[in-house]
Design a protein around this motif. Structure first.
Motif, PDB file in Angstrom:
ATOM      1  N   LEU A 181      17.734  39.833  35.847  1.00 56.34           N
ATOM      2  CA  LEU A 181      16.482  40.300  36.999  1.00 56.34           C
ATOM      3  C   LEU A 181      15.293  39.792  36.838  1.00 56.34           C
ATOM      4  O   LEU A 181      14.733  39.265  37.870  1.00 56.34           O
ATOM      5  CB  LEU A 181      16.604  41.668  37.056  1.00 56.34           C
ATOM      6  N   GLU A 182      14.760  39.607  35.653  1.00 57.22           N
ATOM      7  CA  GLU A 182      13.436  39.106  35.503  1.00 57.22           C
ATOM      8  C   GLU A 182      13.465  37.449  35.704  1.00 57.22           C
ATOM      9  O   GLU A 182      12.512  36.999  36.361  1.00 57.22           O
ATOM     10  CB  GLU A 182      13.065  39.502  34.185  1.00 57.22           C
ATOM     11  N   SER A 183      14.556  36.850  35.368  1.00 60.23           N
ATOM     12  CA  SER A 183      14.403  35.383  35.555  1.00 60.23           C
ATOM     13  C   SER A 183      14.752  35.215  37.023  1.00 60.23           C
ATOM     14  O   SER A 183      14.100  34.249  37.764  1.00 60.23           O
ATOM     15  CB  SER A 183      15.648  34.795  35.046  1.00 60.23           C
ATOM     16  N   ALA A 184      15.489  35.871  37.939  1.00 60.61           N
ATOM     17  CA  ALA A 184      15.747  35.538  39.313  1.00 60.61           C
ATOM     18  C   ALA A 184      14.327  35.987  40.011  1.00 60.61           C
ATOM     19  O   ALA A 184      13.987  35.261  41.010  1.00 60.61           O
ATOM     20  CB  ALA A 184      16.845  36.716  39.698  1.00 60.61           C
ATOM     21  N   ALA A 185      13.593  36.959  39.463  1.00 64.87           N
ATOM     22  CA  ALA A 185      12.394  37.377  40.031  1.00 64.87           C
ATOM     23  C   ALA A 185      11.252  36.399  39.930  1.00 64.87           C
ATOM     24  O   ALA A 185      10.509  36.005  40.751  1.00 64.87           O
ATOM     25  CB  ALA A 185      11.746  38.590  39.723  1.00 64.87           C
ATOM     26  N   ALA A 219      11.768  33.128  39.472  1.00 63.57           N
ATOM     27  CA  ALA A 219      12.076  32.041  40.457  1.00 63.57           C
ATOM     28  C   ALA A 219      11.615  32.319  41.544  1.00 63.57           C
ATOM     29  O   ALA A 219      11.075  31.502  42.517  1.00 63.57           O
ATOM     30  CB  ALA A 219      13.395  31.709  40.179  1.00 63.57           C
ATOM     31  N   THR A 220      12.201  33.539  42.103  1.00 67.86           N
ATOM     32  CA  THR A 220      11.869  33.878  43.714  1.00 67.86           C
ATOM     33  C   THR A 220      10.526  33.969  43.908  1.00 67.86           C
ATOM     34  O   THR A 220       9.934  33.258  44.778  1.00 67.86           O
ATOM     35  CB  THR A 220      12.259  35.434  43.865  1.00 67.86           C
ATOM     36  N   THR A 221       9.518  34.294  42.838  1.00 66.67           N
ATOM     37  CA  THR A 221       7.946  34.310  43.134  1.00 66.67           C
ATOM     38  C   THR A 221       7.465  32.812  43.080  1.00 66.67           C
ATOM     39  O   THR A 221       6.672  32.547  43.789  1.00 66.67           O
ATOM     40  CB  THR A 221       7.624  35.167  41.841  1.00 66.67           C
ATOM     41  N   ALA A 222       7.941  32.109  41.991  1.00 68.09           N
ATOM     42  CA  ALA A 222       7.519  30.760  41.839  1.00 68.09           C
ATOM     43  C   ALA A 222       7.916  29.926  43.138  1.00 68.09           C
ATOM     44  O   ALA A 222       6.881  28.942  43.529  1.00 68.09           O
ATOM     45  CB  ALA A 222       8.005  30.019  40.626  1.00 68.09           C
ATOM     46  N   LEU A 223       9.137  29.966  43.590  1.00 69.86           N
ATOM     47  CA  LEU A 223       9.342  29.248  44.821  1.00 69.86           C
ATOM     48  C   LEU A 223       8.795  29.665  46.178  1.00 69.86           C
ATOM     49  O   LEU A 223       9.273  29.072  47.197  1.00 69.86           O
ATOM     50  CB  LEU A 223      10.900  28.992  44.615  1.00 69.86           C
ATOM     51  N   GLY A 224       8.371  30.915  46.098  1.00 73.34           N
ATOM     52  CA  GLY A 224       7.989  31.637  47.423  1.00 73.34           C
ATOM     53  C   GLY A 224       9.122  31.927  48.168  1.00 73.34           C
ATOM     54  O   GLY A 224       8.896  31.820  49.363  1.00 73.34           O
ATOM     55  N   LEU A 225      10.084  32.346  47.816  1.00 70.66           N
ATOM     56  CA  LEU A 225      11.531  32.786  48.553  1.00 70.66           C
ATOM     57  C   LEU A 225      11.406  34.254  48.685  1.00 70.66           C
ATOM     58  O   LEU A 225      10.726  35.008  47.947  1.00 70.66           O
ATOM     59  CB  LEU A 225      12.694  32.327  47.714  1.00 70.66           C
ATOM     60  N   ASP A 250       6.546  41.143  40.093  1.00 75.02           N
ATOM     61  CA  ASP A 250       5.762  42.136  39.768  1.00 75.02           C
ATOM     62  C   ASP A 250       6.648  43.535  39.840  1.00 75.02           C
ATOM     63  O   ASP A 250       6.519  44.434  39.175  1.00 75.02           O
ATOM     64  CB  ASP A 250       4.607  42.647  40.902  1.00 75.02           C
ATOM     65  N   THR A 251       7.522  43.503  40.957  1.00 79.96           N
ATOM     66  CA  THR A 251       8.343  44.907  41.216  1.00 79.96           C
ATOM     67  C   THR A 251       9.288  44.905  39.937  1.00 79.96           C
ATOM     68  O   THR A 251       9.575  46.050  39.297  1.00 79.96           O
ATOM     69  CB  THR A 251       9.116  44.480  42.422  1.00 79.96           C
ATOM     70  N   VAL A 252      10.040  43.724  39.528  1.00 80.67           N
ATOM     71  CA  VAL A 252      10.804  43.980  38.452  1.00 80.67           C
ATOM     72  C   VAL A 252      10.192  44.307  37.250  1.00 80.67           C
ATOM     73  O   VAL A 252      10.798  45.108  36.337  1.00 80.67           O
ATOM     74  CB  VAL A 252      11.463  42.642  37.940  1.00 80.67           C
ATOM     75  N   VAL A 300      10.464  47.454  46.271  1.00 79.82           N
ATOM     76  CA  VAL A 300      11.832  46.910  46.661  1.00 79.82           C
ATOM     77  C   VAL A 300      11.840  46.845  48.184  1.00 79.82           C
ATOM     78  O   VAL A 300      11.776  47.828  48.806  1.00 79.82           O
ATOM     79  CB  VAL A 300      12.899  48.043  46.000  1.00 79.82           C
ATOM     80  N   LYS A 301      12.163  45.672  48.592  1.00 74.88           N
ATOM     81  CA  LYS A 301      12.684  45.548  50.204  1.00 74.88           C
ATOM     82  C   LYS A 301      14.173  45.018  50.251  1.00 74.88           C
ATOM     83  O   LYS A 301      14.345  45.391  51.549  1.00 74.88           O
ATOM     84  CB  LYS A 301      11.326  44.840  50.808  1.00 74.88           C
ATOM     85  N   ASP A 302      14.642  44.335  49.767  1.00 78.82           N
ATOM     86  CA  ASP A 302      16.031  43.772  50.018  1.00 78.82           C
ATOM     87  C   ASP A 302      16.918  44.029  48.748  1.00 78.82           C
ATOM     88  O   ASP A 302      16.518  43.949  47.742  1.00 78.82           O
ATOM     89  CB  ASP A 302      15.702  42.401  50.468  1.00 78.82           C
ATOM     90  N   GLY A 303      18.032  44.375  49.384  1.00 82.36           N
ATOM     91  CA  GLY A 303      18.964  44.164  48.214  1.00 82.36           C
ATOM     92  C   GLY A 303      19.346  45.823  47.571  1.00 82.36           C
ATOM     93  O   GLY A 303      18.831  46.726  47.970  1.00 82.36           O
ATOM     94  N   PRO A 304      20.345  45.718  46.639  1.00 77.29           N
ATOM     95  CA  PRO A 304      20.734  47.020  46.079  1.00 77.29           C
ATOM     96  C   PRO A 304      19.662  47.553  45.218  1.00 77.29           C
ATOM     97  O   PRO A 304      18.872  47.025  44.386  1.00 77.29           O
ATOM     98  CB  PRO A 304      22.068  46.629  45.090  1.00 77.29           C
TER      99      PRO A 304
END
Length: 427
Positions: free
Chosen positions: A84-88, A90-96, A102-104, A251-255
């Motif tokens: 989760l932290e790695s996905a977050a 990358a999400t933050t760094a790439l602006g996706l 911060d949420t994770v 949390v806005k998207d996903g499980p």
């Protein structure tokens, strides 16, 4: 295997079944996994596989930045706790779009989670950081029975109840021996425990299922049941609490998987995660409610589904975990007979003759699990108990085992559990 012009998604860690669902949703998949954990059969479902320490957020973010420059990604996701932290990152760094760092971090930091809830006026369960016997005694004197737990961690590892002042010396000594030198102290919440399996659609939170829990004194879960048997008032109060919490943490998207205790004063949060529940709760949800949470996620990320309404339960389902006396396994009997029962959805054995069974300190010490269906939740629960009792795991004492295990020996990433700063996170 590559889809021409298909949207690209990066999946961090996880199993082959998730890759198949991502592919069925129409994604070209970039799979980031550990070299010693990867199942080679997953390679047929992905366009690229990158072998690295997927638990290192900075390394994953740097890797996917290069991937993204070559051919853009639309999402980075993980359905497992360690990713989760790695996905977050990358999400933050790439602006996706998706859940950011911060949420994770606030969800994984049990003290920060409590402090945020108190700051937002959502809940006021007392929590403080502790280091020794004096800290535990002061907290118990002020707030009564308490639970101590690692600041970071999962699977109920390192969680202990302090019933009152007389129990403080023993628990403090245990924590020191276990290597838990920094811990969170929380007010002990008494009442039945439930988990809330939810899915967020652009900020719209929909509860997919409620799960009733059965736990040992060590707080390790040994049973899950759906439907949970909550009345309308309790359901409404839990819904409101969980929704406000998900909004507060971002949390806005996903499980999401949130644990709640229904106390005499109403529902209180234990913790939450921006992933689907573990312990194969998703299998239970699919059996009872017909909702595949992982498939729903990939369809949502691909813009191929609208927000869903929770469906009615189709009978009941239960999971029962197998336990055994600590020692060396001599034999496992009864499994074939149980597996042949048509009401059994799955039977998974985690031990075999020659394996060592440890005292149950966390979820990974359990010896297997059984999933069953029934006409109702009560029937499923009773059936799970009955069939699990037919499986006998015979052990003999392990004379070579001496000193108690430490948290460093048990946990794959002890630095995430003993209160030190996690990799890539602030204090």
């Amino acid at each position: 295997m590559t889809y021409e012009n298909a949207p690209r998604i990066a999946v961090i860690g996880g199993q082959v079944a998730a890759l198949k669902k991502a592919r069925e949703a129409g994604f070209d998949i970039v799979w980031v996994h550990g070299p010693h954990e990867l199942d080679p059969s997953g390679l047929e479902w992905v366009a690229e596989a990158h072998l690295t320490d997927y638990r290192d957020p900075q390394a994953v973010a740097d890797l996917l930045a290069a991937v993204h420059r070559h051919r853009p990604l639309v999402r980075v996701v993980s359905i497992i706790e360690d990713g989760l932290e790695s996905a977050a990152a990358a999400t933050t760094a790439l602006g996706l779009p998706g859940t950011g760092l911060d949420t994770v971090r606030v969800l994984q930091d049990k003290l920060a989670f409590r402090e945020l809830l108190a700051e937002r006026g959502i809940e006021g369960v007392a929590a403080r950081l502790g280091h020794d016997e004096a800290d535990i005694r002061a907290f118990v004197d002020e707030f009564g029975p308490a639970v101590i737990k690692p600041r970071y961690g999962s699977g109920s590892l390192g969680v202990r109840l302090v019933q009152g002042p007389d129990a403080v010396p023993e628990v403090a000594a245990w924590a020191a021996e276990f290597g838990l030198h920094t811990f969170v102290m929380e007010q002990y919440l008494q009442g039945p425990e439930f988990s809330v399996e939810a899915f967020s659609f652009a900020g719209e939170h929909v509860v997919v299922a409620y799960t009733a829990k059965e736990k040992l004194d060590s707080f390790v879960e040994v049973g899950h049941v759906q439907p949970a048997g909550l009345d309308k008032d309790a359901t409404a109060r839990i819904d409101s609490l969980v929704t406000r919490m998900l909004d507060a943490v971002g949390v806005k998207d996903g499980p999401s998987h949130t644990e709640v205790i229904l106390t005499s004063d109403g529902p209180r949060l234990v913790e939450s995660h921006n992933r689907r529940g573990g312990d194969r709760i998703t299998d239970l949800t699919r059996e009872v409610y017909g909702t595949d949470i992982d498939a729903l996620g990939f369809l949502w990320y691909a813009d191929r589904t609208a927000p869903i309404a929770p469906g009615p339960a189709r009978g009941g389902g239960a999971i029962r975990f197998l336990t055994a006396e600590p020692g060396i396994v001599e034999s496992v009997t009864g499994a074939d007979e149980v597996r042949a029962d048509p009401r059994v959805v799955a039977l998974q054995l985690s031990v075999a003759p020659g394996d060592t069974v440890a005292p149950i300190a966390w979820s990974y010490d359990r010896s297997g699990l059984l999933i069953v269906r029934g006409e109702s939740a009560d029937e499923a629960r009773a059936l799970a108990h009955e069939l699990a009792a037919r499986i006998t795991i015979k052990t003999r004492p392990d004379t070579a085992s001496g000193a108690p295990r430490s948290i460093a020996a048990v946990a794959p990433r002890p630095e995430r559990l003993i209160g030190t700063t996690p990799s890539g996170a602030g204090a």
